[in-house]
Design a protein around this motif. Structure first.
Motif, PDB file in Angstrom:
ATOM      1  N   ARG A  71      -3.377   0.580  -3.394  1.00 53.22           N
ATOM      2  CA  ARG A  71      -2.922  -0.764  -3.044  1.00 53.22           C
ATOM      3  C   ARG A  71      -2.618  -1.553  -4.317  1.00 53.22           C
ATOM      4  O   ARG A  71      -3.401  -1.541  -5.260  1.00 53.22           O
ATOM      5  CB  ARG A  71      -3.985  -1.494  -2.220  1.00 53.22           C
ATOM      6  CG  ARG A  71      -4.196  -0.886  -0.847  1.00 53.22           C
ATOM      7  CD  ARG A  71      -5.205  -1.670  -0.022  1.00 53.22           C
ATOM      8  NE  ARG A  71      -6.550  -1.628  -0.601  1.00 53.22           N
ATOM      9  CZ  ARG A  71      -7.149  -2.662  -1.187  1.00 53.22           C
ATOM     10  NH1 ARG A  71      -6.512  -3.826  -1.287  1.00 53.22           N
ATOM     11  NH2 ARG A  71      -8.356  -2.546  -1.670  1.00 53.22           N
ATOM     12  N   ARG A 107       0.263   5.300   1.004  1.00 50.38           N
ATOM     13  CA  ARG A 107      -0.672   6.270   1.580  1.00 50.38           C
ATOM     14  C   ARG A 107      -0.078   7.672   1.443  1.00 50.38           C
ATOM     15  O   ARG A 107       1.032   7.945   1.911  1.00 50.38           O
ATOM     16  CB  ARG A 107      -0.942   5.922   3.053  1.00 50.38           C
ATOM     17  CG  ARG A 107      -2.054   6.746   3.687  1.00 50.38           C
ATOM     18  CD  ARG A 107      -2.407   6.183   5.054  1.00 50.38           C
ATOM     19  NE  ARG A 107      -2.957   4.838   4.961  1.00 50.38           N
ATOM     20  CZ  ARG A 107      -2.515   3.791   5.644  1.00 50.38           C
ATOM     21  NH1 ARG A 107      -1.495   3.937   6.490  1.00 50.38           N
ATOM     22  NH2 ARG A 107      -3.074   2.609   5.514  1.00 50.38           N
ATOM     23  N   PHE A 135       0.844  -1.199   0.000  1.00 50.52           N
ATOM     24  CA  PHE A 135       0.000   0.000   0.000  1.00 50.52           C
ATOM     25  C   PHE A 135       0.881   1.252   0.000  1.00 50.52           C
ATOM     26  O   PHE A 135       2.003   1.246   0.529  1.00 50.52           O
ATOM     27  CB  PHE A 135      -0.950   0.018   1.214  1.00 50.52           C
ATOM     28  CG  PHE A 135      -0.277   0.250   2.528  1.00 50.52           C
ATOM     29  CD1 PHE A 135      -0.134   1.535   3.057  1.00 50.52           C
ATOM     30  CD2 PHE A 135       0.233  -0.819   3.266  1.00 50.52           C
ATOM     31  CE1 PHE A 135       0.499   1.751   4.277  1.00 50.52           C
ATOM     32  CE2 PHE A 135       0.859  -0.623   4.485  1.00 50.52           C
ATOM     33  CZ  PHE A 135       0.989   0.663   4.994  1.00 50.52           C
ATOM     34  N   GLU A 170      -5.077   6.577  -0.892  1.00 50.37           N
ATOM     35  CA  GLU A 170      -4.256   5.369  -0.727  1.00 50.37           C
ATOM     36  C   GLU A 170      -4.368   4.504  -1.973  1.00 50.37           C
ATOM     37  O   GLU A 170      -5.448   4.376  -2.573  1.00 50.37           O
ATOM     38  CB  GLU A 170      -4.717   4.574   0.502  1.00 50.37           C
ATOM     39  CG  GLU A 170      -3.910   3.289   0.735  1.00 50.37           C
ATOM     40  CD  GLU A 170      -4.326   2.553   1.999  1.00 50.37           C
ATOM     41  OE1 GLU A 170      -4.112   3.106   3.092  1.00 50.37           O
ATOM     42  OE2 GLU A 170      -4.871   1.438   1.883  1.00 50.37           O
ATOM     43  N   THR A 172      -0.568  11.436   2.510  1.00 50.82           N
ATOM     44  CA  THR A 172      -1.280  12.334   3.425  1.00 50.82           C
ATOM     45  C   THR A 172      -1.044  13.806   3.093  1.00 50.82           C
ATOM     46  O   THR A 172      -1.514  14.696   3.802  1.00 50.82           O
ATOM     47  CB  THR A 172      -0.826  12.084   4.877  1.00 50.82           C
ATOM     48  OG1 THR A 172       0.572  12.382   4.993  1.00 50.82           O
ATOM     49  CG2 THR A 172      -1.077  10.638   5.277  1.00 50.82           C
TER      50      THR A 172
END
Length: 309
Positions: free
Chosen positions: A258, A207, A205, A256, A209
């Motif tokens: 994946r 992510r 994954f 996110e 932010t």
């Protein structure tokens, strides 16, 4: 036996021989001068009807890169688009050809497509998008699903590899919670390792932010020395993923992504670790995490997973 009777018998024999010869000539397709049986309907790949012309190009858009193309005759030509491995260009090489021909296409995902091709002055459809074999109809796989094997996948079919990766992605389980790298407002980590029939599947994954998008250049898998100093030359082995699922190029802000990578199964020698790195395109935000052999040997068997079409 008189001459008239002999002539009549000879004529009847010749007539029977002619009838038998005609019967053999007009084969039903089930018998080929020997003990054979017809192909079962359930194993027949039903072809699509495709129209082509001389002055226009027909484009076929497949759901995966094209691996193989076979043309039934020289009346048609086909080639992959230079910058798109899943787009096939088809057109007639001869004007007004009369005899219908055929074309077959195999994609990297293991899907097989058959086409019956005929000439048309003005084809009704010039741009066609072919359906992914995972798009099931009433719970059944479409007819373009086939048990095609590629050498690099060993004993696994591309169909099953793709289906396994799709299932892992849909289930989205966090089996590994201690392996990730955090920096630059980004996090790159591992959610699970799975094993099936000689292949390892890494569920990763990314992510983001931050308020900036992250454009992926590439992801590397390397076996490196576990403990080295800056002055020591690192002995490393590059591992190439065989397949990737949901391998997108951009991670949008506050989102996110994946991705599942399939690699040939391996274990790590003593003193070695697996290093997985994420590299940014035209940027310096590189993130790296490592996997030990103890994590690899704990890979979960996929046999217990419910495959989802």
């Amino acid at each position: 036996m008189n001459k008239t009777l002999f002539t009549l018998i000879f004529a009847l024999l010749m007539l029977g021989a002619g009838t038998l010869s005609t019967a053999y000539a007009q084969s039903s397709g089930d018998l080929y001068q020997g003990l054979t049986r017809g192909m079962p309907d359930g194993r027949t790949v039903i072809p699509y009807g495709l129209e082509v012309t001389f002055d226009k190009t027909t484009h076929l858009i497949f759901p995966a890169p094209i691996r193989y193309v076979d043309l039934g005759s020289a009346n048609i030509v086909a080639s992959r688009a230079e910058s798109a491995e899943n787009v096939l260009r088809v057109k007639a090489s001869v004007k007004d050809f009369e005899t219908e021909t055929n074309m077959s296409v195999i994609c990297n995902d293991g899907s097989f497509y058959a086409f019956n091709v005929k000439y048309a002055n003005e084809p009704e459809k010039l741009s066609l998008e072919m359906v992914d074999f995972l798009h099931a109809s009433e719970g059944n796989l479409p007819s373009n699903k086939a048990d095609i094997y590629f050498k690099e996948l060993g004993n696994e079919t591309p169909t099953l590899v793709r289906l396994l990766m799709s299932t892992i992605h849909k289930q989205n389980k966090r089996l590994v919670k201690h392996i990730s790298a955090k920096q630059f407002g980004m996090q790159f980590g591992l959610k699970g390792i799975y094993v099936h029939n000689g292949l390892l599947y890494f569920h990763t994954f990314i992510r983001n932010t931050t308020n900036m998008r992250y454009q992926i250049d590439y992801v590397t898998f390397k076996v490196v020395d576990k403990a080295v100093t800056k002055q020591t030359a690192i002995q490393e082995t590059i591992l190439q993923p065989l397949r990737a699922y949901n391998d997108l190029a951009v991670v949008a802000p506050k989102s996110e992504l994946r991705t599942i990578y399939a690699l040939e199964a391996f274990s790590l020698p003593e003193g070695k670790i697996l290093e997985i790195s994420l590299h940014e395109l035209n940027g310096g935000r590189t993130l790296t995490f490592t996997v030990d052999n103890k994590d690899l040997v704990r890979a979960r068997a996929i046999d217990d997973l419910e495959l989802r079409f």
